[in-house]
Design a protein around this motif. Sequence first.
Motif, PDB file in Angstrom:
ATOM      1  N   VAL A 122      38.175  85.022  58.546  1.00  0.00           N
ATOM      2  CA  VAL A 122      37.845  86.155  57.689  1.00  0.00           C
ATOM      3  C   VAL A 122      38.482  87.435  58.225  1.00  0.00           C
ATOM      4  N   VAL A 182      39.308  89.058  51.506  1.00  0.00           N
ATOM      5  CA  VAL A 182      38.297  90.068  51.843  1.00  0.00           C
ATOM      6  C   VAL A 182      38.915  91.442  52.060  1.00  0.00           C
ATOM      7  N   MET A 242      30.339  93.951  55.207  1.00  0.00           N
ATOM      8  CA  MET A 242      30.794  93.246  54.010  1.00  0.00           C
ATOM      9  C   MET A 242      30.301  93.988  52.775  1.00  0.00           C
ATOM     10  N   LEU A 278      30.096  92.222  47.734  1.00  0.00           N
ATOM     11  CA  LEU A 278      30.048  90.775  47.915  1.00  0.00           C
ATOM     12  C   LEU A 278      30.036  90.055  46.570  1.00  0.00           C
ATOM     13  N   ASP A 280      31.836  84.522  48.412  1.00  0.00           N
ATOM     14  CA  ASP A 280      31.643  84.863  49.822  1.00  0.00           C
ATOM     15  C   ASP A 280      30.499  84.072  50.452  1.00  0.00           C
ATOM     16  N   TYR A 318      28.644  82.182  58.298  1.00  0.00           N
ATOM     17  CA  TYR A 318      29.607  83.027  59.010  1.00  0.00           C
ATOM     18  C   TYR A 318      29.418  82.852  60.516  1.00  0.00           C
TER      19      TYR A 318
END
Length: 125
Positions: free
Chosen positions: A47, A62, A81, A84, A88, A92
């Motif tokens: 990411v 992203v 973030m 969203l 997504d 993570y």
Amino acid sequence: EVELVDFGGGWVQAGESLRLSCSASGFTRGYEFAWFRQAPGKEREGVSCIKSDGDVQYADSVWGRFVISRDNAKKTVYLQMNDLNPEDTAIYYCAARPQGPDRGIWTHSDSYDYWGQGTQVTVSS
């Protein structure tokens, strides 16, 4: 030995924001940190990453929505973030590796030595 604890995930609606944190213990000077994610049935993907000098990289998916940062004094890496969307949704993971020219591209998950336990992010439409 480096230990990573990542947290901050949760359930949000599309368009909302979350901030993930990765707290590190041990010797981390000269390390680069990255965030990966893995959705059900998909491979783990990079990411974002941040080097010890602050240089950052983002996945195209992203770019412009996520911001990675680090606080070296607190040994903590953050992933802000924004905006969203359901794509997504994933677990993570924070990862770390000693920085060096022979470590390879930052998106190669096999090149990282240390991993957090993962934090679930769920985005509903």
